[in-house]
Scaffold this motif. Structure first.
Motif, mmCIF file in Angstrom:
data_model
loop_
_atom_site.group_PDB
_atom_site.id
_atom_site.type_symbol
_atom_site.label_atom_id
_atom_site.label_comp_id
_atom_site.label_asym_id
_atom_site.label_seq_id
_atom_site.Cartn_x
_atom_site.Cartn_y
_atom_site.Cartn_z
ATOM 1 N N ASP A 132 21.373 64.736 105.216
ATOM 2 C CA ASP A 132 20.616 64.758 103.958
ATOM 3 C C ASP A 132 21.482 64.946 102.713
ATOM 4 O O ASP A 132 20.957 65.056 101.612
ATOM 5 C CB ASP A 132 19.531 65.830 104.012
ATOM 6 N N SER B 261 18.437 60.309 99.837
ATOM 7 C CA SER B 261 17.186 59.905 100.476
ATOM 8 C C SER B 261 17.505 59.238 101.808
ATOM 9 O O SER B 261 18.662 58.946 102.122
ATOM 10 C CB SER B 261 16.434 58.921 99.566
ATOM 11 N N ARG C 197 23.022 63.285 91.555
ATOM 12 C CA ARG C 197 22.405 62.238 92.369
ATOM 13 C C ARG C 197 23.212 60.954 92.282
ATOM 14 O O ARG C 197 23.988 60.739 91.353
ATOM 15 C CB ARG C 197 20.962 61.993 91.973
ATOM 16 N N GLN D 74 22.222 65.497 97.299
ATOM 17 C CA GLN D 74 21.122 65.163 98.203
ATOM 18 C C GLN D 74 20.936 63.649 98.219
ATOM 19 O O GLN D 74 21.065 62.993 97.191
ATOM 20 C CB GLN D 74 19.825 65.819 97.724
ATOM 21 N N GLU E 149 19.120 55.863 101.123
ATOM 22 C CA GLU E 149 20.503 56.027 100.674
ATOM 23 C C GLU E 149 21.401 56.407 101.848
ATOM 24 O O GLU E 149 22.508 55.893 101.986
ATOM 25 C CB GLU E 149 20.591 57.093 99.582
#
Length: 95
Positions: free
Chosen positions: A19, A35, A61, A33, A38
Motif C-alpha cells: 500500500d 491505490s 502522492r 500511499q 497505482e
C-alpha cells in the motif's frame, strides 16, 4: 491515478510495498500511499533499473497522468537526465 494539479517533482522508486511506495527525492526518502491501480502499475515497472515517478510538490502522492508533452515534465526530467538525448526522445524509447 490522478491528473497534474500543481507543481511537482520527480522521485526515484526505491521500494514498493502493498500500500506504499518509497521514493528518493533530493536525497530524502518519502513513503507515499498508493491505490490498487497505482500499485499494479508500479509492480509492472519496478523491475527496471531506475524508475522516476512524478510526485506532488508536498511529496504526499504520485501524479501518474501527466501528459508526455508537458513542458514542466520535460524540465523536471532534464534535472535527472545525464544524456545529450532529448527527454522527449527518451520517453518515446521508454526510458
Amino acid at each position: 491515478m490522478r491528473p497534474l494539479e500543481r507543481p511537482f517533482t520527480m522521485g526515484q522508486l526505491l521500494t514498493l510495498q502493498p500500500d506504499t511506495v518509497t521514493v528518493l527525492i533530493y536525497g530524502k526518502r518519502y513513503d507515499i500511499q498508493v491505490s490498487v491501480s497505482e500499485q499494479q502499475l508500479l509492480t509492472n515497472i519496478a523491475q527496471d533499473e531506475i524508475v522516476l515517478l512524478p510526485v506532488n510538490f508536498e511529496r504526499t502522492r504520485l501524479l501518474l497522468e501527466i501528459p508526455e508533452t508537458s513542458p514542466q515534465l520535460e524540465r523536471e526530467l532534464n534535472e535527472f537526465a545525464d544524456s545529450d538525448e532529448s527527454v522527449t526522445d527518451l520517453l518515446k524509447e521508454g526510458v
